[in-house]
Write a protein that holds these residues in place. Structure first.
Motif, mmCIF file in Angstrom:
data_model
loop_
_atom_site.group_PDB
_atom_site.id
_atom_site.type_symbol
_atom_site.label_atom_id
_atom_site.label_comp_id
_atom_site.label_asym_id
_atom_site.label_seq_id
_atom_site.Cartn_x
_atom_site.Cartn_y
_atom_site.Cartn_z
ATOM 1 N N PRO A 47 3.235 7.560 0.006
ATOM 2 C CA PRO A 47 2.224 7.568 -1.051
ATOM 3 C C PRO A 47 2.867 7.575 -2.426
ATOM 4 N N GLY A 74 0.557 -0.417 -3.176
ATOM 5 C CA GLY A 74 -0.402 -1.192 -2.406
ATOM 6 C C GLY A 74 0.049 -2.580 -2.032
ATOM 7 N N ARG A 88 3.141 -5.355 6.491
ATOM 8 C CA ARG A 88 2.309 -4.726 7.515
ATOM 9 C C ARG A 88 2.521 -5.322 8.898
ATOM 10 N N VAL A 112 -3.736 0.939 8.914
ATOM 11 C CA VAL A 112 -3.463 2.212 8.231
ATOM 12 C C VAL A 112 -2.886 2.005 6.829
ATOM 13 N N TRP A 113 -2.725 0.762 6.406
ATOM 14 C CA TRP A 113 -2.168 0.500 5.075
ATOM 15 C C TRP A 113 -3.155 0.926 4.001
ATOM 16 N N ARG A 114 -2.634 1.454 2.897
ATOM 17 C CA ARG A 114 -3.476 1.962 1.818
ATOM 18 C C ARG A 114 -3.019 1.416 0.476
ATOM 19 N N ASP A 115 -3.925 1.455 -0.491
ATOM 20 C CA ASP A 115 -3.629 0.910 -1.812
ATOM 21 C C ASP A 115 -2.661 1.777 -2.616
ATOM 22 N N ASP A 116 -2.427 3.006 -2.178
ATOM 23 C CA ASP A 116 -1.532 3.885 -2.937
ATOM 24 C C ASP A 116 -0.117 3.925 -2.346
#
Length: 269
Positions: A47, A74, A88, A112-116
């Motif tokens: 993160p 991200g 990813r 499970v990938w996130r923008d943060d």
């Protein structure tokens, strides 16, 4: 096609892009010996609120964590290191961590990938193996198509914020004359761990049994050989297990991100 088990198919993956596309299509094998001439990288994804701490950790520990590139938050690419890259899907195996616990080892991490998330590409010792092979040296793990053996040690890393832990090393056995030559060759590759951190006497760095690596696959050390240990980019995984961040993604040990970066670009000539 079963990319994971077809050894002849491995031989067709001669460039970084071909290796990545094969991963995207289902290749799940070890990347040692793949796309010789192109650099490989360890992957650490954290993160954004931990990114600065991890960047400082890499700066303070350049042997196990030689930093090749950092993504934007991200983003799923690493400009300048690989074209047509999707972080990813383009590795042959991932690890997903929650609170320092390994919870899954999927083939891709789109769900499970996130923008943060910020991705870090860390140099890998597989990169200098082409130079060792060019000198006629035998790399037992690469010949077998398995991961290099890796071990947790008693060597402390330099802390950065909450990040601290012990160094992980990879091991390759050589006859003494070849071990000396390996030191000379790999010293020219500081961006992918450089010279070894230890030779022989594994107990001195906290390794009790070479036949039982903490990561990767064991290889035989012959009676006339000495084990040679390089700092390893799996070190951040030991740090993640120790400091327990709420979320992280890494590569599976031995299953690396293959780049478009020529291996000679990681050398000091």
């Amino acid at each position: 096609m079963d990319f994971a088990t077809d050894r002849s198919d491995r031989a067709t993956l001669k460039t970084g892009r071909e290796a990545r596309l094969a991963c995207r299509a289902g290749f799940s094998g070890a990347t040692a010996g793949l796309a010789l001439g192109f650099a490989q990288a360890n992957l650490v994804v954290l993160p954004a609120d931990l990114a600065n701490d991890f960047l400082r950790f890499c700066q303070r520990n350049p042997k196990p964590c030689p930093l090749l590139g950092v993504s934007e938050p991200g983003a799923v690419d690493l400009p300048g290191l690989a074209e047509d890259l999707d972080l990813r899907t383009d590795l042959p195996g991932y690890r997903v961590w929650r609170d320092g616990e390994l919870i899954a080892e999927p083939m891709e991490v789109r769900e499970v990938w996130r923008d943060d998330l910020v991705a870090f590409a860390i140099g890998c010792s597989y990169t200098f193996e082409a130079a060792l092979l060019a000198e006629g040296m035998t790399l037992r793990h690469a010949a077998a198509g398995t991961e290099v053996p890796m071990y947790r040690t008693n060597i402390d890393c330099v802390p950065a914020g909450p990040l601290q832990g012990k160094m992980v090393v990879s091991m390759r056995p050589f006859r003494p004359a070849d071990a000396i030559r390996a030191v000379q060759i790999t010293s020219r590759f500081p961006f992918v761990h450089g010279a070894p951190v230890h030779l022989g006497l594994p107990q001195m760095i906290g390794i009790e049994d070479l036949a039982r690596p903490d990561y990767g696959a064991p290889v035989t050390v012959m009676a006339d050989e000495v084990p040679v240990f390089w700092a390893c980019g799996v070190t951040p995984q030991a740090v993640i297990a120790a400091m327990r961040p709420p979320f992280a993604i890494t590569h599976q040990p031995g299953r690396m991100l293959v780049l478009d970066l020529p291996d000679y670009r990681c050398a000091v000539l």
